[in-house]
Design an enzyme around this catalytic site. Structure first.
Site, PDB file in Angstrom:
ATOM      1  N   LYS A 191      35.361  35.414  52.238  1.00  0.00           N
ATOM      2  CA  LYS A 191      36.757  35.843  52.344  1.00  0.00           C
ATOM      3  C   LYS A 191      36.861  37.352  52.149  1.00  0.00           C
ATOM      4  O   LYS A 191      36.678  37.879  51.061  1.00  0.00           O
ATOM      5  CB  LYS A 191      37.654  35.158  51.312  1.00  0.00           C
ATOM      6  CG  LYS A 191      39.118  35.314  51.762  1.00  0.00           C
ATOM      7  CD  LYS A 191      40.149  35.297  50.679  1.00  0.00           C
ATOM      8  CE  LYS A 191      40.302  36.522  49.879  1.00  0.00           C
ATOM      9  NZ  LYS A 191      40.886  37.698  50.588  1.00  0.00           N
ATOM     10  N   GLY A 243      35.246  42.390  42.729  1.00  0.00           N
ATOM     11  CA  GLY A 243      36.639  42.833  42.710  1.00  0.00           C
ATOM     12  C   GLY A 243      37.050  43.188  41.298  1.00  0.00           C
ATOM     13  O   GLY A 243      36.221  43.601  40.491  1.00  0.00           O
ATOM     14  N   SER A 244      38.317  42.977  41.005  1.00  0.00           N
ATOM     15  CA  SER A 244      38.839  43.436  39.718  1.00  0.00           C
ATOM     16  C   SER A 244      38.440  42.492  38.586  1.00  0.00           C
ATOM     17  O   SER A 244      38.215  41.292  38.801  1.00  0.00           O
ATOM     18  CB  SER A 244      40.353  43.553  39.799  1.00  0.00           C
ATOM     19  OG  SER A 244      40.907  42.288  40.074  1.00  0.00           O
ATOM     20  N   THR A 245      38.383  43.034  37.387  1.00  0.00           N
ATOM     21  CA  THR A 245      38.014  42.241  36.217  1.00  0.00           C
ATOM     22  C   THR A 245      39.056  41.150  35.967  1.00  0.00           C
ATOM     23  O   THR A 245      38.711  40.024  35.601  1.00  0.00           O
ATOM     24  CB  THR A 245      37.846  43.167  34.999  1.00  0.00           C
ATOM     25  OG1 THR A 245      36.734  44.031  35.268  1.00  0.00           O
ATOM     26  CG2 THR A 245      37.552  42.390  33.730  1.00  0.00           C
ATOM     27  N   GLY A 248      38.337  38.373  38.266  1.00  0.00           N
ATOM     28  CA  GLY A 248      37.061  37.788  37.832  1.00  0.00           C
ATOM     29  C   GLY A 248      37.271  36.819  36.681  1.00  0.00           C
ATOM     30  O   GLY A 248      36.702  35.713  36.658  1.00  0.00           O
ATOM     31  N   GLU A 265      30.886  40.611  40.072  1.00  0.00           N
ATOM     32  CA  GLU A 265      30.650  42.050  40.079  1.00  0.00           C
ATOM     33  C   GLU A 265      32.027  42.688  39.995  1.00  0.00           C
ATOM     34  O   GLU A 265      32.789  42.642  40.949  1.00  0.00           O
ATOM     35  CB  GLU A 265      29.905  42.438  41.363  1.00  0.00           C
ATOM     36  CG  GLU A 265      29.102  43.705  41.213  1.00  0.00           C
ATOM     37  CD  GLU A 265      29.903  44.921  41.599  1.00  0.00           C
ATOM     38  OE1 GLU A 265      30.563  45.501  40.693  1.00  0.00           O
ATOM     39  OE2 GLU A 265      29.889  45.304  42.776  1.00  0.00           O
ATOM     40  N   CYS A 299      33.343  50.821  42.427  1.00  0.00           N
ATOM     41  CA  CYS A 299      33.270  50.155  41.115  1.00  0.00           C
ATOM     42  C   CYS A 299      32.371  50.915  40.159  1.00  0.00           C
ATOM     43  O   CYS A 299      32.625  50.946  38.963  1.00  0.00           O
ATOM     44  CB  CYS A 299      32.810  48.720  41.284  1.00  0.00           C
ATOM     45  SG  CYS A 299      31.360  48.544  42.312  1.00  0.00           S
ATOM     46  N   GLU A 396      40.005  51.594  34.420  1.00  0.00           N
ATOM     47  CA  GLU A 396      39.486  51.970  35.729  1.00  0.00           C
ATOM     48  C   GLU A 396      40.654  52.488  36.578  1.00  0.00           C
ATOM     49  O   GLU A 396      41.607  51.757  36.825  1.00  0.00           O
ATOM     50  CB  GLU A 396      38.864  50.735  36.376  1.00  0.00           C
ATOM     51  CG  GLU A 396      38.194  51.018  37.688  1.00  0.00           C
ATOM     52  CD  GLU A 396      37.515  49.781  38.258  1.00  0.00           C
ATOM     53  OE1 GLU A 396      38.127  48.708  38.253  1.00  0.00           O
ATOM     54  OE2 GLU A 396      36.365  49.917  38.714  1.00  0.00           O
TER      55      GLU A 396
HETATM   56  P1  NAD Z   1      41.286  42.126  43.592  1.00  0.00           P
HETATM   57  O1  NAD Z   1      40.289  41.732  42.591  1.00  0.00           O
HETATM   58  O2  NAD Z   1      42.675  41.579  43.444  1.00  0.00           O
HETATM   59  O3  NAD Z   1      40.792  41.707  45.056  1.00  0.00           O
HETATM   60  C1  NAD Z   1      39.428  41.501  45.412  1.00  0.00           C
HETATM   61  C2  NAD Z   1      39.319  40.277  46.310  1.00  0.00           C
HETATM   62  O4  NAD Z   1      39.704  39.113  45.593  1.00  0.00           O
HETATM   63  C3  NAD Z   1      40.226  40.310  47.536  1.00  0.00           C
HETATM   64  O5  NAD Z   1      39.527  39.692  48.599  1.00  0.00           O
HETATM   65  C4  NAD Z   1      41.400  39.471  47.111  1.00  0.00           C
HETATM   66  O6  NAD Z   1      42.088  38.887  48.176  1.00  0.00           O
HETATM   67  C5  NAD Z   1      40.750  38.414  46.272  1.00  0.00           C
HETATM   68  N1  NAD Z   1      41.605  37.813  45.254  1.00  0.00           N
HETATM   69  C6  NAD Z   1      42.740  38.314  44.698  1.00  0.00           C
HETATM   70  N2  NAD Z   1      43.217  37.464  43.779  1.00  0.00           N
HETATM   71  C7  NAD Z   1      42.380  36.402  43.745  1.00  0.00           C
HETATM   72  C8  NAD Z   1      42.331  35.196  42.969  1.00  0.00           C
HETATM   73  N3  NAD Z   1      43.243  34.931  42.044  1.00  0.00           N
HETATM   74  N4  NAD Z   1      41.313  34.345  43.174  1.00  0.00           N
HETATM   75  C9  NAD Z   1      40.365  34.611  44.087  1.00  0.00           C
HETATM   76  N5  NAD Z   1      40.359  35.724  44.850  1.00  0.00           N
HETATM   77  C10 NAD Z   1      41.355  36.606  44.677  1.00  0.00           C
HETATM   78  O7  NAD Z   1      41.351  43.652  43.692  1.00  0.00           O
HETATM   79  P2  NAD Z   1      42.605  44.521  44.204  1.00  0.00           P
HETATM   80  O8  NAD Z   1      43.905  43.958  43.741  1.00  0.00           O
HETATM   81  O9  NAD Z   1      42.472  44.715  45.643  1.00  0.00           O
HETATM   82  O10 NAD Z   1      42.343  45.857  43.410  1.00  0.00           O
HETATM   83  C11 NAD Z   1      42.792  45.954  42.068  1.00  0.00           C
HETATM   84  C12 NAD Z   1      41.806  46.664  41.206  1.00  0.00           C
HETATM   85  O11 NAD Z   1      40.554  45.987  41.289  1.00  0.00           O
HETATM   86  C13 NAD Z   1      41.478  48.069  41.616  1.00  0.00           C
HETATM   87  O12 NAD Z   1      42.379  48.996  41.135  1.00  0.00           O
HETATM   88  C14 NAD Z   1      40.121  48.228  41.000  1.00  0.00           C
HETATM   89  O13 NAD Z   1      40.243  48.583  39.653  1.00  0.00           O
HETATM   90  C15 NAD Z   1      39.513  46.870  41.079  1.00  0.00           C
HETATM   91  N6  NAD Z   1      38.557  46.735  42.181  1.00  0.00           N
HETATM   92  C16 NAD Z   1      37.233  46.719  41.879  1.00  0.00           C
HETATM   93  C17 NAD Z   1      36.304  46.591  42.893  1.00  0.00           C
HETATM   94  C18 NAD Z   1      34.840  46.567  42.644  1.00  0.00           C
HETATM   95  O14 NAD Z   1      34.079  46.839  43.544  1.00  0.00           O
HETATM   96  N7  NAD Z   1      34.380  46.212  41.468  1.00  0.00           N
HETATM   97  C19 NAD Z   1      36.729  46.507  44.204  1.00  0.00           C
HETATM   98  C20 NAD Z   1      38.095  46.495  44.499  1.00  0.00           C
HETATM   99  C21 NAD Z   1      38.984  46.601  43.459  1.00  0.00           C
END
Ligand code: NAD
Ligand code: MG
Length: 491
Positions: A191, A243-245, A248, A265, A299, A396
């Site tokens: 996804k 993605g975001s903590t 996660g 991650e 990240c 972050e």
């Molecule tokens: P996010 O974690 O919300 O999104 C990452 C992915 O997860 C996207 O594909 C999103 O659609 C999906 N997602 C969102 N909510 C979900 C859920 N409840 N269950 C499963 N999947 C879900 O990140 P964001 O909102 O786009 O960005 C927010 C913050 O996240 C940024 O400000 C940054 O601090 C952090 N971030 C970190 C990384 C990294 O590489 N570690 C990458 C992007 C964002």
């Protein structure tokens, strides 16, 4: 004594050098990619993806729902046993083919990555796309050597893996996830992030061109709700998330009590540590790359700069001079250093944290570079006189914003660097090898760079400590995430 005559100062600027997007052929609308075919989503829903540099819509993208997920899981399950039973060399050949096709379509992929996500074409062309292909090449080579990857023990694939990736390195993160999963004999449902789905959809076309068996890779576009439903779907064996903590943690809670593997991650607040004996010009280039690469939306960005007090004033002044030369603008222009922030929402998050920095009393410097009128742009910003308790030193920011602090002794540098909920990466700048080694042992971070930063290599493992997540990607250890021991002893 004759002074060196002052050279005539020329006022000049770069001419525009835009990469042409003329040959890129995108569809107006993309469905989901399931069972080897693009199809209209059963959910009946779609949402636009926009170009963050122009705010223009590029295409309509399916938003997959529960029925699409169930369908993808069924086809991935049906394909898995056959995929795992292929001679390993044959699985490797498919990965090689995908890698070669990514190289062939490299220019198109780079342009689309830049249009969809806002990153400078120089970065997508020279880093994202070549590294994504390199990951497929790397794991293609491992496919028939799995018994050597994990200490000679018998292992089997998890089965069907769900992979959720963010918007900061869309194709590269897809490659980090798909290549090892497929090499190990899993089938995968990917996804992409809602703001950057396009290169994953081009990768689906590449899977078709490579004649990858149907069901081995599915691409389900959609938003957070699609991701949340995928994680909770019946029939998946493993989740890999970047993605975001906060998300996660939500995923980890959702999987508690289920026999589903998980690797995470997540975010970071990584320290870049400059000692007084460092080669300063070299360190400045590394710090600029560490925080302004991909507009700081990385990240492992070196977002906390720790400078030894004895050189701090001079060093920061030189850093500011260098950052003042960075060019913010059209991401498709080859002279652009800093492109667009990925979305309005991300721009808002960054600005809020910057306001917190000002309110908490840090000193702010912002580049005087001009910004384009449309699109989501932000000038590079450096906070000085920050303290470890400030939000800009703990949270972050995920933008082109550097927080600077000082230290006096190596011990103090270690204490300050480790004073973080995160632990993804760190940089150490010193001419002294023994000090670099000592720091590397003392820092609680998954990756530590010595006199460099943001070096990525498919053969090196990458991952975090603490709230930066768990599990490693890249290299042989990256395969541990996609295999389980056959005797069940390790689990
Ligand atoms: P996010 O974690 O919300 O999104 C990452 C992915 O997860 C996207 O594909 C999103 O659609 C999906 N997602 C969102 N909510 C979900 C859920 N409840 N269950 C499963 N999947 C879900 O990140 P964001 O909102 O786009 O960005 C927010 C913050 O996240 C940024 O400000 C940054 O601090 C952090 N971030 C970190 C990384 C990294 O590489 N570690 C990458 C992007 C964002
Ligand atoms: Mg987009």
């Amino acid at each position: 004594m004759t002074a060196t005559p002052q050279r005539t100062r020329l006022t000049w600027d770069y001419s525009p050098a835009p990469e042409s997007a003329d040959h890129v052929r995108l569809r107006d609308a993309y469905g989901v990619f399931v069972d080897g075919e693009f199809a209209d989503p059963r959910s009946g829903r779609a949402a636009p993806t926009v170009n963050p540099a122009t705010e223009q819509e590029i295409a309509q993208i399916a938003v997959a729902g529960d029925e699409d997920i169930a369908h993808a899981v069924r086809t991935a399950r049906a394909a898995q046993a056959k995929w795992a039973a292929l001679p390993a060399l044959e699985r490797g050949k498919y990965l090689f083919r995908i890698a070669r096709l990514m190289q062939e379509r490299g220019r198109e992929l780079a342009i689309v990555e830049t249009m969809d996500g806002g990153k400078p074409i120089r970065e997508s062309r020279d880093i994202d796309i070549p590294l994504a292909a390199a990951h497929f090449f790397h794991y293609a080579g491992w496919a028939d050597k799995l018994p050597y990857a994990l200490a000679g023990r018998a292992h089997r694939p998890h089965g069907v893996v769900a992979q959720i990736v963010p918007w900061n390195f869309p194709l590269l993160m897809a490659a980090w996830k798909l290549a090892p999963a497929l090499a190990c004999g899993n089938t995968a449902i990917l996804k992409p992030a809602e703001t950057t789905p396009l290169t994953a959809l081009l990768l689906a076309e590449i899977c078709q061109e490579a004649e990858l068996p149907a069901g081995v890779v599915s691409i389900l576009t959609g938003d957070g709700a699609t991701g949340a439903a995928l994680v909770r779907a019946e029939g998946i064996d493993k989740v890999a998330f970047t993605g975001s903590t906060a998300v996660g943690k939500d995923i980890q809670a959702a999987l508690a009590g289920r026999d589903v593997g998980l690797t995470l991650e997540l975010g970071g607040k990584s320290a870049n540590i400059v000692f007084e004996d460092a080669a300063q010009d070299q360190a400045i280039e590394g710090i600029v790359d560490g925080i302004f690469f991909n507009q700081g939306q990385v990240c492992c960005a070196g977002s906390r700069l720790l400078v030894q007090e004895s050189i701090a004033d001079e060093f920061v002044a030189r850093l500011i001079d260098r950052v003042e030369t960075l060019r913010v603008g059209d991401p498709l222009d080859k002279n652009t250093d800093i492109g667009a922030i990925n979305s309005q929402a991300q721009l808002d998050r960054i600005t809020k944290l910057m306001e917190a920095g000002v309110a908490e009393g840090a000193t702010t410097w912002t580049s005087s570079c001009p910004l384009p009128k449309n699109g989501f742009f932000l000038a590079p910003t450096i906070f000085t006189d920050a303290t470890p308790s400030m939000r800009i030193a703990r949270e972050e920011i995920f933008g082109p914003v550097l927080t600077t602090m000082t230290f006096r002794t190596p011990d103090e540098a270690v204490t300050k660097a480790n004073n973080s909920a995160y632990g993804l990466s760190a940089g150490v700048w010193t001419e002294k090898g023994s000090r670099a080694m000592g720091m590397a042992a003392a820092l609680r971070a998954g990756v530590i760079w010595d006199n460099t930063f943001n070096r990525f290599d498919p053969a090196a493992s990458f991952g975090g400590y603490k709230e930066s997540g768990f599990g490693r990607e890249g290299g042989p250890s990256g395969m541990a995430a996609y295999l389980e021991p056959d005797e069940g002893i390790y689990r």
